[in-house]
Each structure stands twice: as C-alpha cells, then as structure tokens.
Design an enzyme around this catalytic site. Structure first.
Site, mmCIF file in Angstrom:
data_model
loop_
_atom_site.group_PDB
_atom_site.id
_atom_site.type_symbol
_atom_site.label_atom_id
_atom_site.label_comp_id
_atom_site.label_asym_id
_atom_site.label_seq_id
_atom_site.Cartn_x
_atom_site.Cartn_y
_atom_site.Cartn_z
ATOM 1 N N ASP B 13 3.951 -6.427 0.556
ATOM 2 C CA ASP B 13 3.582 -4.926 -0.241
ATOM 3 C C ASP B 13 2.261 -4.585 0.083
ATOM 4 O OD1 ASP B 13 3.684 -3.207 -2.095
ATOM 5 O OD2 ASP B 13 4.129 -4.505 -3.836
ATOM 6 N N LYS B 75 -4.324 3.755 0.855
ATOM 7 C CA LYS B 75 -3.034 4.151 0.971
ATOM 8 C C LYS B 75 -2.588 5.719 0.880
ATOM 9 C CE LYS B 75 1.566 2.444 0.119
ATOM 10 N NZ LYS B 75 2.344 1.319 -1.392
ATOM 11 N N GLU B 176 9.748 0.651 -0.529
ATOM 12 C CA GLU B 176 9.578 -0.316 -1.529
ATOM 13 C C GLU B 176 10.680 -0.391 -2.647
ATOM 14 O OE1 GLU B 176 5.934 1.537 -2.620
ATOM 15 O OE2 GLU B 176 4.874 0.529 -1.067
ATOM 16 N N ASP B 198 10.424 3.084 -9.504
ATOM 17 C CA ASP B 198 9.287 2.228 -9.054
ATOM 18 C C ASP B 198 7.873 3.496 -9.299
ATOM 19 O OD1 ASP B 198 6.986 1.218 -7.588
ATOM 20 O OD2 ASP B 198 8.258 1.094 -5.601
#
Lengths: 400, 614
Positions: B13, B75, B176, B198
C-alpha cells in the site's frame, strides 16, 4: 445447383483484404460484404439486384483474387461469426497452457455464445430469481476470467475467454438491472439495452418480466443492437418453455424486430442513399468479434442538417434516431431475402445436425439444432429436437 | 516465464502519508513490521547533508531540521504534469523544491540533484521491499501495488514504473478500496453488498462491491476524488493557525519553510489527537523570529474537536456527495448496502464515522484495521493471481470512461465508467467532411464530467479512405481493455477492411532509457544498502565482543600472568582487539568478519579461563 460462395477459412482477419489482396471496390466490395457462406448465387443476385450471369462473373473475379471460395455450405459452428477448431491454425494451439478439456469447454461455450440469450448464457431458467442469477454469475465468471490463468500462454484462447467473460457479465448486468427496476404498469417495459418496447401482455401488466411471454429477449452478442431501433430483437428459443400465443400486435412487432436484426446481421442495413454502392460493411463476414464484448452500432445515416465544414479530421458520430423512416422503407426491400436466407440456413443446419447425430457427434448436433432453433423461434418441433439433442449431448459429456 | 506458487508476492500500500507491506503466509495474510517494529512506514524520503538517503521514520524525524530536502506526499505528484493545478498547489505548500522536468513532468530538487517523482516513490517501495525481504530472509521480486481507485492511466503507469525502478515485478496494480474489500471478505463465506469508504491521507475513494460465497469480488461501482484526504484536513487547521498568527503578529508563517513544516506536524498531530480527545494543545515555541532584534515569537493555542469539525465539515460532506452519486449511478439504494467498511486513517475521525453511519443507516464495520487493510488486500490478490489453488477472483471495473473525440470536439464515449474489465466495445462513425481521406482517432479518458479536461491517451490516423460525400464512409472503432488494464484501440474502414490500431500505453512522463538508468541507480543503492546492513550487523556483534573481552581482560590477566603461554595468549588477544577496532573504523567488512571470528575464539577462551576452578 447455384454455387454458395464463402470467405476462405483460416485467412485471418478481413484486414488481410487490405494487405495481401487488392481490395475490391464499388459493387464488388458490396457483394463481398454479403458473402457469408449461406446465401447462394441466386440469392446474392436478388440482394444486389444484379443479373445472375453478371453476378457469377463478379464472384469469379473475387474468387480469382482470393476473396471468396466456393464450396459446400459451412457447418454451423464454422459460420463466419464463430470459428471452430477447424478454422484455427495449428499454430494457435501450439504452446497453449490449458488442459485439452478446458480448451474444449471454452471453445464450445464460445461457439454457442451467439445463440444464447442472457438467461441461456448464465445457464439459468427464465424464471430464475435474483439470487439464482447472482449465484450463477458468481459460479461462471471466475472460471472465464483471464486471471484464472494469470501469465499463462493462452494463445487465441485469451480472446475467447475474454469474450465469454464479457458476455456473461453483460448478461448478468442486464438481468440485475432488469430485476431491480420494476416498471410501472403503464410504462413500456425496458429492454436491457434501454430501447423501449410495448407492454408485453395486458393481462399481466405489472410483472411482465416474470412471465415467459413477457420477458423481453436481450440483444444477441456481436450483433448490432441498434440504439435507435424502436423494437426489440426477436425472442430467443429457450429450452424451458414453449412460447404462449401472443397478441397479434406483439407478434408483429417482434417479427419486425427480428427482421431488422437479421437484415442488419446480413449487412444489408439500408442507407439513406446508394444502397448498393460502396459501403457494404464486411461485418457479417468479418472474423469473430475480437473480444466479444457488446457491440454498439449507431444509426449510420447522414444527419439531416448539414454540418459546417471543419478542419479537424475527426470522425463524426451521427446522432441516433435520425432518418429511421427511410430505414424502414429500405428494410422492407431486404426482408424477403432475409427470410429466405434464414429458412435455407435453418434447413441446412437441421441437415447438418442429422449428419452429426448419425456420426454420433451429439454435441455438434445439439449446437446445430440450437442454432437452427434460434432462427425459427416459433417452431416448437425444432425446439423439442434441440432440447433432446442437448440432453443427448449432455449425456455423452457426462459419460466421457 | 511460468510463475510458480512458491514465488512469494508482497502487497504494498503505497500511501500518501504512510506505506504498508503485507504477505500471505500459509494462507494467512500478515502485515510485515519494519525494523522499528512499526507496521506502517512514513512515505517520506530525505537526503542528508552527507548525501545519505533516509526513508521512513528516520526521514520523518529529521523533517523539521531538513525540510527542504525531505520529500513527503509525493503521491500527489505522481503521473502528473508540471503545469497541472495539482502540482501548482503542491508547490505552494511543499517545503521541498519542485521543478519542471524535460517532458513537462515533475522533478524534485534535493541537495542540487534532480529526482523524478517515480524515483522518489521507488525509494519508498524499495524500503518496503527490504522490510519484506528481511522478514522472509530471501529476495522478493513480485508485488501487487495499490493506487486510489480514481487514479488515471498515467498515474497508474507512473506507479508501475516506480515499482520497476525499485526492482519489483509489479504483477498488478489494484485499487485501494477493492483491496480493502478483499481483505475484509477473504476467507469468509458471505454473500453481501459492501461499500468501502476509503478516506486516506491524500485521496478519497468509494467502492461498492458484491462479495459472493465462491470467492468472487465484483466491483459494482467506484468513484472518488484524488484531491480530498487527510492533508486537506491538516491544511484547514494550518490555515486557521496561520491566519490567527498573522492577525496577532502581522507575520506570515508560510514564508518560513521550517515554520511551515513544524505547523504541518503540529496540525496533523492535533487532528489525530482530536479523534480520541475533545481538546488538543498546539504548542510551537520559537516558531519564527522577526525584526532586527530577531525577536522570537511563539504559537500556542488549544484546538477543540468541535472547532476542527466546523472547519472541515464541508470536506466530509463532499465525500458523502460522492457516495450519493456513486449509489445513484449504480442504481442502488442506501438500504441495499449490507456492510460499510472504513479504510484510511481519516476514518478514525468521529465526524466521519457518524456521517457515514447516518448516510448508510448502519454502524460501519469495525473489523478491519484502517491502516493495514489495503496492503493485506494487495497481498491476497497477489497470492490469488499466482496460486492456482486460490479460488478468489477479483472482477474490477474501469474507473474512467474512455472514448474518442468526434466532430465539434465532442467526447464520444465507447467504454463507460464502471464497466467490468476485460471488455470491448465497438461503434461506427462516419466522415465529417466531403472527400475526407483520413481520419484522426484521438483516444481520450474522461476525467469526471469535465469534457475539456479529458486526458489524451493516444492518437493515430486511419488513411486512404475513399473520397466521398461526408457521412458516406464508415469507420468502425473498437476499444478493448484486457484484464491487465491495457487499452487497445482499433479503427477499421468498413469499405476496404483496412485497419489501424494502437495499444495505448499511458505515459508516466519517463522514457524507457530514463527508467533503465533509474533502475541501475536504485540497484546500486540496494547493493550499498545491503552491504551496509550486513556491516552494521557484524559491527554490532564485534563491538559487543570487544566489550566482553575487555571486561574479562583484567581477570584473565590475573589468572594466567604467571605462565609464558598465558602472556603469549594475552598478547594475541590485544592484537585481535586492535585489529577489530581498526576494522570498525575503516568500515572494512571483510576484515571485520575476520576479526569477528578471532574475537569470538578469544572470547570463548577467556570465558573458559575465568570459569577455571581455583
């Protein structure tokens, strides 16, 4: 007897026509687009409106160029839309990382795809509940998902597996949505592709999808569904019920729809102008659907309002629903041919099934009869034969 | 190459703020702790003054004093163009320097060296790889990496490239929330419709999945926002603090990078604390010095949970709006959802939990660990792909619509959002001008509803069409997405059968050669790193032995002093001690190993001597 031209097998994609062989132009291109191994010379003459001798000469030219060959009618499974092992080169099989049994199962299902409706693809009864449909999908989808064979050499089977998966998923999603939305009694029922149809039966208006007669048959895969089409495709045969008598209006609508679909399948979907010139799409004779997903064909008509010229050479997406009345008119012209071609094909399929049954190849017989039955959905006798053949085929499969 | 089931595959992850690695061992997924014993590692990379690379906790610890050379939230930059709004806003808030790369891509400047975003991500991935290798005691090359469901093709490709640079064979990129659902449903015999909510450090995703008892995980719908996450909550807190500070002292804190980094840390800490307590003290003494006298100013304030909820409520509401739209698109009612799974650190916030609970009309599931569940899911997917005995299958969807540009700059959709892959679609188009002989196929990926913000994935030209009035030449366009997410597009002139096709490979902004070079660099680092790790291990042993031997020395000397043999042995021992110390100083690994041997012999001897009966 009139010759039946067909596309040479194992020649790869139709794109080969643009490569090795000079592409035919004009009327010959249109003629070539009609060649599907089913229509014979006289039928083609009828469709194109060209006299038979001239047509014969044209076919000879095409044959000389390698675009067509003459021969016996192709077996059902070898129909252009669904190749069999025979149509595959041995190279295709070389190094494929799959058990022979698995390969056979994939091939069989792939070849049958075209003849199955949503319920048939999932292997459930028309009366199946939401839960049963979901369970069937959950059982089928994993075994026809390419991830099941991750990083294995699947050769041509990858396309087939993906096609099956896409079709199974399409069927499931259509049925899932159908089961979800209960249309009000007065509103027209919705087909899975969203085109509206008249209420199936007035006597059971609130739950048309629960009754066999009311269930709206889904579009077939790899056939144009025609976004702008106002009528649904024909009902597909099902082993689980015999169609009950319908209202005359219903039957007429369904019949028209079936003709529509068939005409379009034959690649003679009418154009606003120049029906015989140029753009006969080699669709009907094209190799199998590349990845077998759904196919959407827009209305292929020039829009009524002329567009201002634009420098950007991007394609034009015609709005759906334009010039449908023109389509209706032209469609009529081909309906008879389509019907004739259909009955001829059905007879050949039945003959083929008999031969296969005599040989003891029940699986092939069942496939042929299923195909034949799909061409004549109202023929109860044929349906019964198809069902019996399927049982026999099932029996032999179980034994082996 | 045929993969064998013995090939270990890890799930990573790669988070905005934290990363996590997991593996399936004997059918049980486990999260692998790093050296410090933590199960998550900060996604931070720093370069020290000495040019040493720091990753994870050690990078985070020195972030305040070395803010300009410490990269965080990378990211948010991956797979983006330098001139994109995302990068612009990052340049405003980041303490490190972001510059434009040779292809309009993003580079990060650290100690006068330029690094691509992929390289920096690769450093984090490499760290996770090392954590797993240490745990398994063998090299690991295969990995499944997760990305937010709403990542575009180029962002996915860039993530894949980062994996490649890190020396990983990225067998699949998965979403994810999907990974979270896999972790939630793995090994359970359930038949449920599950919503995965999420809210991570940088992104928000919502996914609806159908989990079947046969191990089928079918994504029904997915949507999200790549610019909505914990960082935005932090930013709100920072905004308040900066504004108040300015009102009071007329000093702009943002101009000072170190102050900004301290503010960031404090804001994040306060936000996290407020998930469990109702008040949190923010205390930043000497935050900035001003004026000629260099007068030091301090920031001190108490933030309450209510305040935090007030300034961030609209962010949570935005999440709920996206949920609403997703359910609507999937033709689902809120009540049809059987279970809600919360993922991501931000879902610890009570406001988020209560609003999600209210929205779905049920208490969210508490059975999964929000920080680890995604890595676990990735590991499970990796195992399922490589191990044929694994029944599980993941049926994912394409999160963006794909299509081509048609006449009038319109976006014509071929593959819709949330279509299960693999899939293919065909549409027939016509020419738009009279006597048009070529047609340009511009492959687009829709970004949300904004048509003009479509991503161009590729283009090609179909030539030699028959000159004819417009609308008379038909072109059949087919889009296909395979199970690896690779998009191929073909266009066919229906008249001639002539065909043109491309396989769309999203550009991550790096060329093949650049990736190769970066891989080499990363590999060199790995060799160095492995060597230094080994050196470190031996050094610790040697130092322990030195101390032991030195402790025993006087006793031994006393006991053996009378014999010649003893004196000789003591001389030898002194020699070994000296050599060992020098090997440590010289950082000479082979010498150190040698002295380690000699020392342990001496140590055994000495122990024998002192245990001698008198």
């Amino acid at each position: 007897m009139a010759r039946v031209p067909r596309r040479p097998t194992g020649s790869g994609s139709a794109a080969a026509g643009g490569g090795a062989r000079p592409a035919p132009a004009g009327e010959d291109a249109f003629l070539l687009s009609l060649v599907d191994g089913v229509l014979d010379e006289s039928e083609l003459s009828f469709v194109t409106g060209r006299p038979e001798p001239e047509l014969g000469a044209a076919l000879d030219r095409l044959a000389a160029a390698g675009h067509v060959v003459f021969g016996p009618p192709s077996a059902p499974a070898a129909s252009p839309a669904a190749p069999t092992t025979g149509a595959l080169d041995d190279d295709d099989e070389a190094g494929v990382d799959l058990e022979p049994e698995r390969r056979r199962a994939i091939r069989e299902l792939y070849d049958k795809l075209e003849h199955l409706d949503h319920h048939g693809v999932l292997g459930v009864a028309v009366s199946a509940t939401k839960g049963q449909i979901r369970a069937a999908y959950h059982r089928l989808a994993p075994s026809y998902h390419p991830d099941r064979h991750f990083r294995k050499n699947l050769g041509t089977y990858k396309k087939r597996i993906e096609a099956i998966f896409a079709r199974v998923t399409q069927a499931y999603e259509a049925l899932r949505k159908e089961a979800r939305s209960d249309p009000p009694p007065a509103a027209p029922a919705r087909t899975p592709d969203g085109s509206s149809v008249p209420p199936a039966r007035d006597s059971i208006p609130s739950a048309p999808r629960l009754t066999p007669t009311g269930s709206v048959p889904p579009p077939r895969p790899s056939r144009p569904t025609g976004e702008a089409s106002s009528a649904p495709p024909p009902p597909a045969p099902r082993a689980t019920y015999v169609p009950a008598p319908r209202s005359a209006e219903d039957a007429a609508a369904a019949e028209r729809a079936r003709r529509d679909a068939l005409a379009r399948k034959l690649g003679v979907a009418p154009r606003a102008s120049q029906p015989a010139r140029g753009s006969g799409p080699p669709r009907s004779t094209a190799p199998p659907p590349e990845a077998g997903g759904q196919r959407i064909t827009q209305t292929r008509f020039k829009p009524l309002g002329s567009e201002p010229p634009d420098a950007a050479d991007v394609p034009y997406a015609p709005p759906p629903g334009v010039a449908m009345s023109a389509a209706e008119v032209l469609r009529q012209r081909y309906d008879d041919v389509a019907d004739r071609a259909r009955s001829l094909r059905r007879d050949r399929l039945v003959a083929h099934a008999r031969e296969a049954a005599l040989r003891g190849d029940h699986a092939a017989a069942a496939a042929a009869l299923a195909a034949a039955s799909s061409l004549a959905p109202h023929d109860a006798e044929l349906l019964r034969m198809a069902r019996e053949a399927e049982q026999r085929a099932g029996g032999t499969r179980a034994k082996s | 190459m045929k993969p064998t089931s013995t090939d270990p595959v890890i799930g990573i992850d790669l988070g905005t703020t934290n990363s996590c690695v997991a593996i399936v061992e004997d059918g049980v997924p486990v999260v692998i702790p790093n050296r410090g014993g933590y199960k998550t590692t900060p996604s931070m990379v720093a370069i020290t003054e000495a040019g040493k690379r720091l990753v994870g906790h050690i990078a985070k610890r020195q972030a305040i004093t070395n803010a300009e050379n410490t990269v965080h939230t990378v990211k948010r930059l991956i797979g983006r163009k330098f001139d994109s709004p995302a990068v612009k806003s990052a340049r405003m808030t980041c303490a490190y320097e972001i510059v434009e790369g040779p292809h309009g891509d993003v580079r990060i400047k650290l100690r006068d060296q330029l690094y691509s975003v992929q390289e920096v991500s690769a450093m984090v991935l490499q760290e996770m790889k090392l954590v797993a290798e240490e745990h398994k005691g063998r090299e690991i090359t295969k990995a499944v990496i997760t990305v937010p469901a709403y990542f575009s093709d180029s962002q996915r490709q860039a993530t894949k490239d980062a994996g490649q640079i890190a020396g990983l064979d990225v067998i699949r990129i998965i979403n994810e929330p999907t990974a979270a659902a896999l972790a939630y449903g793995y090994g359970k015999e359930i038949d449920k419709l599950v919503a995965v909510f999420d809210l991570g450090g940088g992104t928000f995703d919502i996914s609806i999945l159908e989990i079947g008892s046969g191990g089928v995980f079918k994504v029904v719908a997915t949507a999200g926002d790549t610019f909505l996450g914990g960082e935005d909550f932090d930013a709100r807190v920072i905004d308040v603090l900066v504004k108040e500070f300015y009102d009071e002292h007329k000093v702009e804190l943002r101009q000072d990078r170190m102050a900004l980094q301290r503010l960031k840390d404090a804001a994040e800490k306060a936000k996290c604390e407020l998930s469990t307590v109702s008040e949190s003290d923010i205390n930043l003494p000497f935050i900035i010095s001003v004026g000629r006298s260099n007068e030091a100013l301090h920031l001190q304030r108490t933030l309450t949970r209510r305040e935090l909820e007030e300034i961030t409520r609209d962010l949570v509401e935005r999440c709920m709006e996206i949920c609403e739209a997703t359910l609507h698109d999937a033709q689902l009612k809120r009540t049809e959802i059987d279970e809600v799974v919360l993922v991501g650190g931000m879902t610890r916030m009570p406001l988020v939990q209560s609003m999600v609970g209210d929205f779905f009309g049920r208490e969210p599931c508490k059975g999964v660990h929000p920080d680890e569940v995604v890595a676990v899911g990735a590991a499970i997917q990796g195992k399922a792909l490589l191990d044929e005995s694994e029944e599980l299958i993941l049926l994912d969807v394409t999160p963006h619509a794909l299509g081509i540009m048609t006449h009038g700059k319109k976006f014509e959709e071929l593959i819709g959002q949330n279509t299960t892959v693999p899939t293919s679609q065909t549409k027939v188009f016509t020419t738009s001008r009279d006597n048009q002989t070529a047609v340009k196929i511009l492959v687009l990926q829709a970004e949300g509803d904004r048509v003009d913000e479509n991503n161009i994935l590729g283009e090609f030209i179909l030539k030699d069409l028959r000159p004819a009035p417009k609308g008379h030449v038909e072109i059949e366009v087919t889009f296909a997405i395979d199970s690896d997410g690779i998009v191929s597009v073909s266009a066919k002139d229906l008249e001639t059968g002539r065909e043109q096709s491309i396989q769309v490979t999203a550009s991550s902004g790096l060329s093949e050669e650049e990736i190769e070079q970066m891989m080499e660099k990363a590999d060199e680092y790995l060799v160095d790193r492995r060597q230094s790790d080994e050196f470190e291990a031996v050094r610790q042993q040697v130092e322990k032995l030195i101390a032991e031997v030195e402790r025993l020395f006087p006793d031994v000397e006393h006991i053996v002093a009378s014999s010649d043999f003893g004196r000789e042995a003591l001389g030898k021992a002194r020699g070994v001690l000296g050599l060992a110390r020098r090997a440590v100083e010289d950082r000479n690994l082979s010498a150190l190993k040698e002295q380690n041997e000699a020392l342990s012999r001496t140590h055994r001897m000495f122990k024998g001597v002192v245990s001698r009966p008198h």
